[in-house]
Design an enzyme around this catalytic site. Structure first.
Site, short mmCIF file in Angstrom:
data_model
loop_
_atom_site.label_atom_id
_atom_site.label_comp_id
_atom_site.label_asym_id
_atom_site.label_seq_id
_atom_site.Cartn_x
_atom_site.Cartn_y
_atom_site.Cartn_z
N THR A 12 0.75 -1.17 0.03
CA THR A 12 -0.06 0.02 0.13
C THR A 12 0.89 1.24 -0.13
O THR A 12 0.45 2.35 -0.78
CB THR A 12 -0.95 0.08 1.33
OG1 THR A 12 -1.76 -1.22 1.14
CG2 THR A 12 -1.76 1.34 1.45
N ASP A 56 1.65 -6.34 -4.95
CA ASP A 56 0.65 -6.29 -3.45
C ASP A 56 1.15 -7.42 -2.95
O ASP A 56 1.41 -8.44 -3.61
CB ASP A 56 -0.89 -6.51 -3.92
CG ASP A 56 -1.82 -6.57 -2.89
OD1 ASP A 56 -1.67 -7.34 -2.07
OD2 ASP A 56 -2.76 -5.41 -2.76
N ASP A 89 -0.21 -7.05 4.44
CA ASP A 89 -0.95 -8.32 4.49
C ASP A 89 -0.04 -9.41 4.64
O ASP A 89 -0.53 -10.58 5.54
CB ASP A 89 -1.63 -8.70 3.03
CG ASP A 89 -3.00 -7.66 2.75
OD1 ASP A 89 -3.22 -6.85 4.01
OD2 ASP A 89 -3.48 -7.22 2.00
N THR A 165 2.36 -10.83 14.09
CA THR A 165 1.12 -11.08 13.22
C THR A 165 0.49 -9.99 12.69
O THR A 165 0.52 -9.07 13.62
CB THR A 165 0.24 -11.93 14.22
OG1 THR A 165 1.10 -13.14 14.65
CG2 THR A 165 -1.09 -12.23 13.63
N THR A 276 -0.94 -23.24 18.98
CA THR A 276 -2.32 -23.07 19.52
C THR A 276 -3.06 -21.95 18.63
O THR A 276 -2.31 -21.10 18.14
CB THR A 276 -2.33 -22.32 20.94
OG1 THR A 276 -3.32 -21.67 21.44
CG2 THR A 276 -1.04 -21.39 21.14
#
Ligand code: ASP
Length: 340
Positions: A12, A56, A89, A165, A276
């Site tokens: 972006t 992207d 992303d 993350t 997990t």
């Protein structure tokens, strides 16, 4: 003057709105440079290398990770640090991958990007990029890099890359490191936490690993999951590694068929690692009876690793050899997991 190589892959931060579709698409590097005259106005010498075309990050794949790592490796001696511009992303995947590919790294490699394109008035692009460059060039009084590892700088935090993350598609604070504290915080000053930094053996030469085996999968358990789904995935031809996303502290349904499918897959040589579904905390197999079958089946513990780090580490180790993968998957290689 400290020198930083800025590698632009797209994202972006480099985008403009397409006249026809109205969707955001990466512009070219010259357009991006025109928006960022500050890059060449400070007391850090910045040189730019760019992917052509810019991407992207949904289109970034292991071949792109190799291109990025190779660019760092080829110009390693010439620069004090590296900044990689990347879409948010899949940034955590790429940055995790590079943390494993660049063994014995002793210079900073800082990933960054932005939630709004550089040309938008309220964009977070300039602050993210200029601070990332400062961090990549930062040295202590003895002239050593302050954070010589692969990191992500975003909004006001510097995180170890393989602990991150993407957590938010809307806020400027797009990333988090749930199981490891930030390595630095940027306000009026940048406050580093050197005691949290991972230092590799600075005398060992930088070693580049570039072979990925893409025959891996993520299997996310859910209440009611059916045997044919699990069986189809685990019997995928050529499959070598599975990230098994489990409940809580690494728990799974106790259905006999699940145990049998997992055990059969392990017996066929597939490496299955328990991760997990919770963002924070660690797998603790054996804590609850509902994880005993996983242990019996030969499923390994991923402790508190992220899916992004586990998947990229697995692909890279499997690319070297299945034996190496079995040997090293549960070892902490560069600060990606906490083993109690
Ligand atoms: N779709 C964009 C990308 O990942 C999103 C971003 O950069 O924030 O390239």
């Amino acid at each position: 003057m400290n020198k930083v190589l800025l590698i632009s892959t797209g994202g972006t931060i480099t985008m403009v709105r397409d006249g026809h579709s109205g969707a955001l698409v990466p512009a070219d590097i010259e357009t991006f440079k025109a928006y960022m005259p500050e890059l060449f106005a400070g007391d850090i010498q910045v040189e730019i290398e760019a992917f052509s075309p810019l991407l992207d990050s949904s289109d970034v794949n292991p071949d792109c990770w190799v291109r990025m790592a190779q660019m760092v490796y080829d110009r390693y001696e010439e620069f004090d640090g590296f900044v990689i511009l990347h879409g948010t992303d899949t940034m955590s995947y790429s940055a995790s991958a590079l943390s494993f590919m660049l063994e014995n790294l002793s210079k900073p490699v800082v990933f960054t990007g932005s939630q709004l394109p550089v040309g938008v008035l309220r964009s977070d692009a300039k602050e993210n990029l200029l601070t990332a460059i400062e961090i990549a060039a930062a040295k202590d009084d003895e002239g050593n890099a302050i954070v010589p590892e692969v990191t992500i700088y975003f909004e006001d935090r510097l995180f170890r890359a393989n602990r991150t993350t993407k957590r938010n598609a809307e806020h400027f604070s797009a990333f988090n490191s749930y199981n490891y504290p930030a390595l630095a915080k940027a306000g009026v000053h940048i406050t580093y936490q050197p005691h949290l930094v991972h230092y590799s053996d600075s005398k060992a030469p930088l070693t580049l690993h570039t072979t990925f085996d893409k025959n891996v999968a993520v299997l996310k358990l859910f209440p009611g999951i059916q045997q044919p789904v699990v069986r189809a995935l685990l019997r995928t031809r050529g499959l070598k590694g599975v990230v098994l996303e489990t409940f809580g502290a690494g728990n799974a349904p106790t259905d006999k068929w699940l145990y049998r499918e997992l055990k059969a897959a392990v017996d066929r040589g597939i490496i299955i690692v328990n991760k997990t579904q919770c963002n924070t905390g660690s797998v603790e197999m054996g804590l609850y009876a509902v994880s005993l079958n996983l242990m019996k089946a030969g499923v390994l513990s991923g402790y508190d690793i992220t899916t992004e780090a586990l998947l990229t580490k697995m692909m890279l180790l499997l690319g070297e050899s299945p034996e190496k993968a079995k040997d090293l998957i549960m070892k902490d290689l560069c600060g990606e997991m906490t083993i109690d």
